[in-house]
Enzyme design. Structure first.
Site: not given
Ligand SMILES: Cc1cc2nc3c(=O)[nH]c(=O)nc-3n(C[C@H](O)[C@H](O)[C@H](O)COP(=O)(O)OP(=O)(O)OC[C@H]3O[C@@H](n4cnc5c(N)ncnc54)[C@H](O)[C@@H]3O)c2cc1C
Length: 532
Positions: A12-13, A46-47, A115, A237, A283, A344, A379, A385
């Site tokens: 992820g990010l 999205q946002g 927002e 959500h 929300r 969410h 949150r 992000l």
């Molecule tokens: C629909 C939606 C809209 C959103 N909109 C916003 C927004 O506009 N602004 C904002 O700030 N936040 C938003 N959020 C929240 C935000 O997107 C997340 O909190 C953030 O992207 C989390 O990033 P991350 O890198 O921690 O995890 P993720 O992006 O969820 O990545 C997790 C990664 O870990 C991998 N993984 C998991 N378990 C394992 C494992 N056992 N072995 C190997 N790989 C694994 C997954 O495959 C993935 O690649 C939104 C969330 C959703 C669901």
């Protein structure tokens, strides 16, 4: 056996930012990711991303907004740290090539949206697909980097910790991961291991999260000996599309903002009787009201109706929702949209410091998996992000400062005492049961009775899955279910401890809020402690 300087679980990010920062400094990085590089919540955001960029905004204002949303539980140091590093995080993303939406009339050169909960315009975004644009850009750079190896379709099972000679504590030296295509467990050695596995929305029947969000990092961290905190704070959500063929499709709050009303199957509006702000209430208030009506009347869903607005208005304002619903046979210009609230965001997670360090040496946690203290009990939109980028950068800086030590040869995965699973039905049945009772008993509105029921069931499930895990060969589904059950257990334990209502935790038995805010901290093998 594979060997890296740093192995990151998750793309992820948080994971991608960290990988790029380390690779720039000549570290050999392995990214272990369950599916493809782009699967994860980050791509679905999205946002946008909150940061203080405009001249009329201030760091203090962003901090205040975050603290207010967090209902007294935000860690002020962590909040200040993230907000103060916001501008730098955005500049770094722009330098990587992320094309945020421009607005030449704005002094920043970018369009900033506002927002709920934010006192200023500070959400930088790429139209309504910010996460996708950011992730595609970073993924391109990752692919070009010779220092980064991506192991996709690899599911991390557990991190490996080894006792340090002469010391009581253990240090992390890598992990085991199941290579899905080869159906073989690989041992990966690394100086530093980072959990960036995202959230745990799949614990619940309804979620906006992608399928990969099964709480794996939280479960792995806990099993390795890390503290876990504030798991009771799950953000729901209010409006996710309810349709058997639509998994996790969000109906944006803007539909309510533009006059959409929430109705029961008989067409009656119900929000005015719950809150004077009706559909425009925050929300969590709307989510609770929907939950109340659904549980009271035994409904599968309620409806969100925008069909009283002119057809062109609806199509112009909500093109994506209009198209998506139409494909499923719902014409939102003529009929209401079936909706349910959905899990969410997980505010809690593995306890880390300002560098993303966990309690276990050489093990870090970043992104939604971690509990940094930024979100407190609720949150603030678009802060997550930002947290991913800021903490990935902090962890990178810390890892770069460490001297490298010799790695010990790690034991290979032992399959000598297991056989192929005899009954896969155990996994699918337990998976369904877990998500259903978590939704019914540990959802938006909680009571002592419901939590006790959930605890009883989770204990049984835990035993059953544990036995299954010890006797049978691992599979993706088994790994995920094992982690879901553990994560659900941690959520229930935290929820039972919090005998008050605060932020996202709402109990009908304890409607008051404690005068002093306390974190719920779980320590493996020890009684629950409050505050850390
Ligand atoms: C629909 C939606 C809209 C959103 N909109 C916003 C927004 O506009 N602004 C904002 O700030 N936040 C938003 N959020 C929240 C935000 O997107 C997340 O909190 C953030 O992207 C989390 O990033 P991350 O890198 O921690 O995890 P993720 O992006 O969820 O990545 C997790 C990664 O870990 C991998 N993984 C998991 N378990 C394992 C494992 N056992 N072995 C190997 N790989 C694994 C997954 O495959 C993935 O690649 C939104 C969330 C959703 C669901």
């Amino acid at each position: 056996m594979l060997e890296f300087d740093v192995v990151i679980v998750g793309s992820g990010l948080a994971g991608l930012t960290l990988a790029l920062k380390l690779a720039e400094q000549n570290r050999r990085v392995g990214i272990v990711t369950k599916r493809t590089l782009l699967d994860g919540a980050s791509s679905w955001a999205q946002g946008g991303i909150a940061a203080v960029l405009a001249n009329d905004d201030s760091v203090e204002a962003h901090i205040q907004d975050t603290l207010i949303a967090g209902a007294g539980l935000c860690d002020e140091k962590a909040t200040r740290y993230v907000v103060e590093h916001g501008r730098h995080a955005i500049e770094w993303l722009i330098a990587q090539g992320v094309r945020f939406t421009r607005d030449e009339n704005n002094q920043t050169g970018y369009h900033l949206s506002r927002e709920g909960g934010h006192s200023h315009r500070r959400i930088i975004h790429a139209a309504d697909a910010t996460g996708k644009v950011v992730q595609l850009t970073l993924a391109e750079r990752i692919k070009q980097h010779a220092n980064i190896i991506v192991l996709d379709n690899h599911v991390a099972i557990d991190v490996i910790t080894i006792p340090k000679r002469g010391l009581k504590d253990r240090r992390c030296q890598g992990l085991y991961a199941l290579d899905i295509h080869q159906d073989q467990v690989r041992t990966i050695t690394a100086q530093h291991t980072v959990l960036a596995t995202g959230g745990a929305g799949k614990v619940y029947l309804y979620t906006t999260d992608p399928d990969v969000a099964t709480g794996d990092g939280i479960a792995m961290g806990w099993r390795a000996g890390c503290r876990v905190a504030n798991m009771e704070f799950i953000q729901f959500h209010p409006t996710c599309l309810y349709h058997s063929h639509a998994k996790s499709f969000l109906i944006t709050e803007a539909v309510r903002g533009e006059g959409g009303v929430l109705i029961l199957p008989n067409g009656a509006r119900f929000m005015p009787s719950h809150d004077p702000r009706a559909e425009l209430a925050p929300r969590d208030v709307v989510a609770r009201a929907i939950d109340f009506e659904m549980k009271k009347r035994g409904l599968d869903c309620v409806y969100l109706d925008i069909s009283h607005k002119p057809v062109d208005f609806v199509k112009e304002h909500f093109p994506t929702i209009h198209d998506r619903c139409l494909k499923l046979g719902i014409d939102i210009t003529r009929e209401p949209i079936p909706v349910v609230p959905a899990a969410h965001y997980s505010c809690g997670g593995i306890v880390v410091d300002l560098k993303g360090k966990t309690d276990v040496r050489n093990l870090y946690a970043i992104g939604e998996t971690a509990c940094t203290g930024l979100h407190g009990a609720n949150r603030l939109a678009s802060n997550s992000l930002l947290e991913c980028v800021v903490f990935a950068q902090a962890a990178a800086a810390d890892i770069m400062e460490q001297t490298t030590t010799a790695t010990t040869p790690l034991p290979e995965w032992d399959e000598s005492r297991v056989t192929d699973a005899d009954e896969e039905i155990v996994i699918s049945h337990n998976w369904d049961e877990l998500r259903r009772f978590m939704w019914d008993y540990v959802g938006i509105v909680r009571t002592n009775k419901r939590l006790q029921r959930a605890q009883h069931r989770i204990t049984l499930l835990h035993e059953e899955i544990d036995e299954f895990y010890r006797n049978f060969r691992v599979s993706n589904d088994l790994i995920e279910l094992r982690n879901l059950v553990l994560t659900a257990n941690l959520i229930i334990r935290c929820a039972i401890q919090r005998q008050e209502s605060r932020g996202l935790h709402y109990s009908r038995d304890y409607s008051d809020t404690w005068p002093a805010a306390q974190n719920t901290v779980l320590l493996p093998g020890a009684p629950i402690i409050l505050s850390y």
